[in-house]
Write a protein that holds these residues in place. Structure first.
Motif, mmCIF file in Angstrom:
data_model
loop_
_atom_site.group_PDB
_atom_site.id
_atom_site.type_symbol
_atom_site.label_atom_id
_atom_site.label_comp_id
_atom_site.label_asym_id
_atom_site.label_seq_id
_atom_site.Cartn_x
_atom_site.Cartn_y
_atom_site.Cartn_z
ATOM 1 N N LEU A 101 0.837 -1.206 0.000
ATOM 2 C CA LEU A 101 0.000 0.000 0.000
ATOM 3 C C LEU A 101 0.872 1.256 0.000
ATOM 4 C CD1 LEU A 101 -2.812 -1.103 2.488
ATOM 5 C CD2 LEU A 101 -2.822 -1.180 -0.012
ATOM 6 N N ALA A 102 1.537 1.550 1.120
ATOM 7 C CA ALA A 102 2.356 2.760 1.194
ATOM 8 C C ALA A 102 3.510 2.716 0.194
ATOM 9 C CB ALA A 102 2.896 2.924 2.615
ATOM 10 N N GLY A 103 4.224 1.590 0.142
ATOM 11 C CA GLY A 103 5.348 1.468 -0.781
ATOM 12 C C GLY A 103 4.920 1.573 -2.231
ATOM 13 N N PHE A 104 3.809 0.939 -2.555
ATOM 14 C CA PHE A 104 3.295 1.009 -3.916
ATOM 15 C C PHE A 104 2.996 2.458 -4.305
ATOM 16 C CE2 PHE A 104 -0.394 1.219 -6.744
ATOM 17 C CZ PHE A 104 0.039 0.465 -7.824
ATOM 18 N N ASN A 105 2.277 3.168 -3.437
ATOM 19 C CA ASN A 105 1.942 4.566 -3.722
ATOM 20 C C ASN A 105 3.188 5.435 -3.824
ATOM 21 O OD1 ASN A 105 -1.162 5.175 -3.620
ATOM 22 N ND2 ASN A 105 -0.815 3.635 -2.057
ATOM 23 N N LEU A 106 4.141 5.229 -2.904
ATOM 24 C CA LEU A 106 5.373 6.003 -2.919
ATOM 25 C C LEU A 106 6.134 5.817 -4.226
ATOM 26 C CD1 LEU A 106 7.468 7.772 -1.469
ATOM 27 C CD2 LEU A 106 8.425 5.683 -0.471
ATOM 28 N N CYS A 107 6.267 4.566 -4.667
ATOM 29 C CA CYS A 107 6.994 4.282 -5.908
ATOM 30 C C CYS A 107 6.290 4.877 -7.128
ATOM 31 C CB CYS A 107 7.164 2.779 -6.081
ATOM 32 S SG CYS A 107 8.369 2.028 -4.966
ATOM 33 N N VAL A 108 4.968 4.761 -7.169
ATOM 34 C CA VAL A 108 4.226 5.305 -8.309
ATOM 35 C C VAL A 108 4.363 6.821 -8.368
ATOM 36 C CG1 VAL A 108 1.927 5.671 -9.273
ATOM 37 C CG2 VAL A 108 2.588 3.402 -8.470
ATOM 38 N N VAL A 109 4.190 7.478 -7.215
ATOM 39 C CA VAL A 109 4.274 8.945 -7.174
ATOM 40 C C VAL A 109 5.662 9.421 -7.592
ATOM 41 C CG1 VAL A 109 4.271 10.944 -5.634
ATOM 42 C CG2 VAL A 109 2.462 9.239 -5.459
ATOM 43 N N GLY A 121 2.856 1.859 -16.113
ATOM 44 C CA GLY A 121 1.780 0.905 -16.383
ATOM 45 C C GLY A 121 2.275 -0.358 -17.042
ATOM 46 N N THR A 122 3.266 -0.214 -17.940
ATOM 47 C CA THR A 122 3.814 -1.383 -18.628
ATOM 48 C C THR A 122 4.524 -2.315 -17.653
ATOM 49 O OG1 THR A 122 4.118 -0.122 -20.671
ATOM 50 C CG2 THR A 122 5.393 -2.143 -20.437
ATOM 51 N N VAL A 123 5.333 -1.749 -16.758
ATOM 52 C CA VAL A 123 6.064 -2.563 -15.787
ATOM 53 C C VAL A 123 5.091 -3.255 -14.836
ATOM 54 C CG1 VAL A 123 7.708 -2.513 -13.887
ATOM 55 C CG2 VAL A 123 8.135 -1.160 -15.945
ATOM 56 N N ILE A 124 4.135 -2.495 -14.305
ATOM 57 C CA ILE A 124 3.158 -3.086 -13.382
ATOM 58 C C ILE A 124 2.320 -4.140 -14.086
ATOM 59 C CG2 ILE A 124 1.129 -2.578 -11.962
ATOM 60 C CD1 ILE A 124 2.339 0.134 -11.354
ATOM 61 N N GLY A 125 2.137 -3.970 -15.393
ATOM 62 C CA GLY A 125 1.349 -4.932 -16.166
ATOM 63 C C GLY A 125 1.971 -6.308 -16.265
ATOM 64 N N SER A 126 3.248 -6.433 -15.844
ATOM 65 C CA SER A 126 3.889 -7.755 -15.871
ATOM 66 C C SER A 126 3.565 -8.582 -14.630
ATOM 67 C CB SER A 126 5.408 -7.604 -16.001
ATOM 68 O OG SER A 126 5.941 -6.946 -14.870
ATOM 69 N N ASN A 167 12.014 6.534 -19.892
ATOM 70 C CA ASN A 167 12.931 7.657 -19.847
ATOM 71 C C ASN A 167 14.121 7.329 -18.948
ATOM 72 O OD1 ASN A 167 11.496 9.574 -21.535
ATOM 73 N ND2 ASN A 167 9.933 9.582 -19.943
ATOM 74 N N ARG A 168 14.236 7.971 -17.804
ATOM 75 C CA ARG A 168 15.404 7.826 -16.963
ATOM 76 C C ARG A 168 15.383 6.501 -16.197
ATOM 77 N NH1 ARG A 168 15.538 13.533 -13.932
ATOM 78 N NH2 ARG A 168 17.331 12.552 -12.909
ATOM 79 N N PRO A 169 16.595 5.900 -15.997
ATOM 80 C CA PRO A 169 16.670 4.589 -15.331
ATOM 81 C C PRO A 169 16.012 4.562 -13.953
ATOM 82 C CG PRO A 169 18.777 5.137 -16.345
ATOM 83 C CD PRO A 169 17.911 6.355 -16.457
ATOM 84 N N LEU A 170 16.143 5.652 -13.177
ATOM 85 C CA LEU A 170 15.559 5.668 -11.845
ATOM 86 C C LEU A 170 14.047 5.490 -11.914
ATOM 87 C CD1 LEU A 170 15.844 5.937 -8.819
ATOM 88 C CD2 LEU A 170 15.798 8.438 -9.072
ATOM 89 N N GLY A 171 13.435 6.020 -12.962
ATOM 90 C CA GLY A 171 11.993 5.843 -13.130
ATOM 91 C C GLY A 171 11.635 4.387 -13.312
ATOM 92 N N LEU A 172 12.461 3.659 -14.065
ATOM 93 C CA LEU A 172 12.217 2.230 -14.273
ATOM 94 C C LEU A 172 12.390 1.463 -12.965
ATOM 95 C CD1 LEU A 172 11.644 -0.083 -16.229
ATOM 96 C CD2 LEU A 172 14.103 -0.199 -16.696
ATOM 97 N N VAL A 173 13.400 1.827 -12.168
ATOM 98 C CA VAL A 173 13.629 1.166 -10.884
ATOM 99 C C VAL A 173 12.427 1.372 -9.968
ATOM 100 C CG1 VAL A 173 15.041 1.185 -8.795
ATOM 101 C CG2 VAL A 173 16.140 1.317 -11.039
ATOM 102 N N LEU A 174 11.907 2.586 -9.918
ATOM 103 C CA LEU A 174 10.742 2.877 -9.075
ATOM 104 C C LEU A 174 9.497 2.150 -9.581
ATOM 105 C CD1 LEU A 174 11.390 6.680 -8.517
ATOM 106 C CD2 LEU A 174 11.441 4.899 -6.759
ATOM 107 N N ALA A 175 9.382 2.027 -10.904
ATOM 108 C CA ALA A 175 8.243 1.296 -11.474
ATOM 109 C C ALA A 175 8.306 -0.177 -11.077
ATOM 110 C CB ALA A 175 8.221 1.438 -12.995
ATOM 111 N N VAL A 176 9.519 -0.736 -11.072
ATOM 112 C CA VAL A 176 9.692 -2.120 -10.621
ATOM 113 C C VAL A 176 9.325 -2.229 -9.138
ATOM 114 C CG1 VAL A 176 11.370 -3.957 -10.195
ATOM 115 C CG2 VAL A 176 11.423 -2.684 -12.349
ATOM 116 N N GLY A 177 9.670 -1.201 -8.357
ATOM 117 C CA GLY A 177 9.275 -1.181 -6.951
ATOM 118 C C GLY A 177 7.762 -1.198 -6.794
ATOM 119 N N ALA A 178 7.066 -0.452 -7.668
ATOM 120 C CA ALA A 178 5.599 -0.456 -7.640
ATOM 121 C C ALA A 178 5.060 -1.832 -8.009
ATOM 122 C CB ALA A 178 5.053 0.600 -8.597
#
Length: 321
Positions: A101-109, A121-126, A167-178
């Protein structure tokens, strides 16, 4: 005759579980459109309020149900107490809330600052692939080839629906966290559901998430963690609390109880499809050919996964809570 009646009951339970999983993920997909309305409200404070409202409502429903049940079974001394978690279970609820819950929201934001919503959305879709592989292992059975294939199809379809870009790698890392947060939201609940049931699992995890998010909000926004919302913001937060954090949570957790995390996980591919459909219905934009193909693939993957049900699977007895 008894066997046929049992088979009919199990078939009805599976059908209900699939319907609930689908509705829960469709509801989750509407978050994107609603989030635009509260874009200028303090993020963590708004989420904390959402989960706090959900907690109060869910605990009230659980208490009311137990009072009614206790009154029927023992009118003289009704046991109206809620099922309380042990220390170990409390820690599990905390981890569930912190990640799912909290971690998911934090990573998405935070991911939206570094990459596009389509990439997230693509990463979470996996998620269906992970559910198809890990879900059966948690129940001490092998993942089936058909269900894994269906999960791959759903994931590809979800990727097309979301739009494959980044775009930036950090965004992909956070998306994986989500993504990991979404998976944790379901899998960490599996050992808790037999004892607490969907309502109390939703209530206790929401309570922990509210406290975690409020603490993060204090650290990030200070005294501005909450403010008086506008009418539209209040309606949007209320929608997220009631329709998503209450209704969708209960539907989803009950679906896991009925059909297992692996099959229920297939329906998470409906989330980007629902998000796309919501934006189209609201007239925000039109659907693109690749997105239409992705939606069709999600549907085909779900149908293939449903066909994998085969013989009924035994589930642990559902609790009264």
């Amino acid at each position: 005759m008894l066997l046929s009646v049992t088979d009919m009951e199990q078939s009805a339970a599976r059908a209900r579980g699939m319907a609930q999983a689908a509705l829960a993920m469709v509801a989750t997909g509407t978050i994107a459109a609603v989030a635009a309305v509260i874009a200028h409200y303090p993020v963590y404070g708004g989420q904390a309020i959402r989960y706090a409202v959900a907690t109060v409502f869910l605990l009230g429903v659980a208490q009311w149900r137990r009072r009614r049940r206790a009154a029927r079974l023992s009118p003289v001394e009704p046991d109206a107490l809620l099922v309380r978690p042990t220390v170990r279970e409390g820690l599990l609820f905390t981890v569930l809330a912190a990640t799912g819950l909290a971690g998911f929201n934090l990573c998405v934001v935070e991911a939206t600052h570094y990459t596009s919503p389509a990439t997230i959305g693509t990463v979470i879709g996996s998620a269906p692939i992970i559910f198809a592989l890990i879900g059966p292992l948690m129940e001490r059975r092998r993942p089936t080839a058909r269900l894994v294939t269906a999960a791959v199809i759903v994931t590809v379809g979800a990727g097309l629906t979301s739009g494959l870009c980044g775009n930036r790698p950090l965004g992909l890392v956070l998306a994986v966290g989500a993504l990991l947060g979404q998976v944790a939201f379901s899998l960490l609940a599996v050992p808790l559901l037999p004892k607490f049931g969907p309502i109390l699992v939703s209530a206790y995890s929401s309570a922990a998430a509210a406290m975690i998010l409020f603490a993060i909000g204090l650290a990030v926004d200070g005294t501005a963690v909450v403010r008086r919302p506008s009418v539209s913001e209040a309606v949007s937060i209320g929608y997220l609390a009631t329709f998503v954090a209450i209704t969708a949570f209960i539907l989803w957790y009950d679906a896991i109880n009925l059909i297992g995390a692996d099959l229920a996980g297939l329906f998470s591919g409906l989330t980007p499809v629902s998000a796309l459909a919501t934006t189209v219905l609201l007239g925000v934009r039109t659907i693109r050919p690749a997105e239409f193909v992705g939606s069709v693939l999600v549907g085909l993957g779900v149908v293939l996964g449903v066909a994998d049900l085969g013989a009924p699977r035994s589930r642990s007895a559902r609790p009264a809570a």
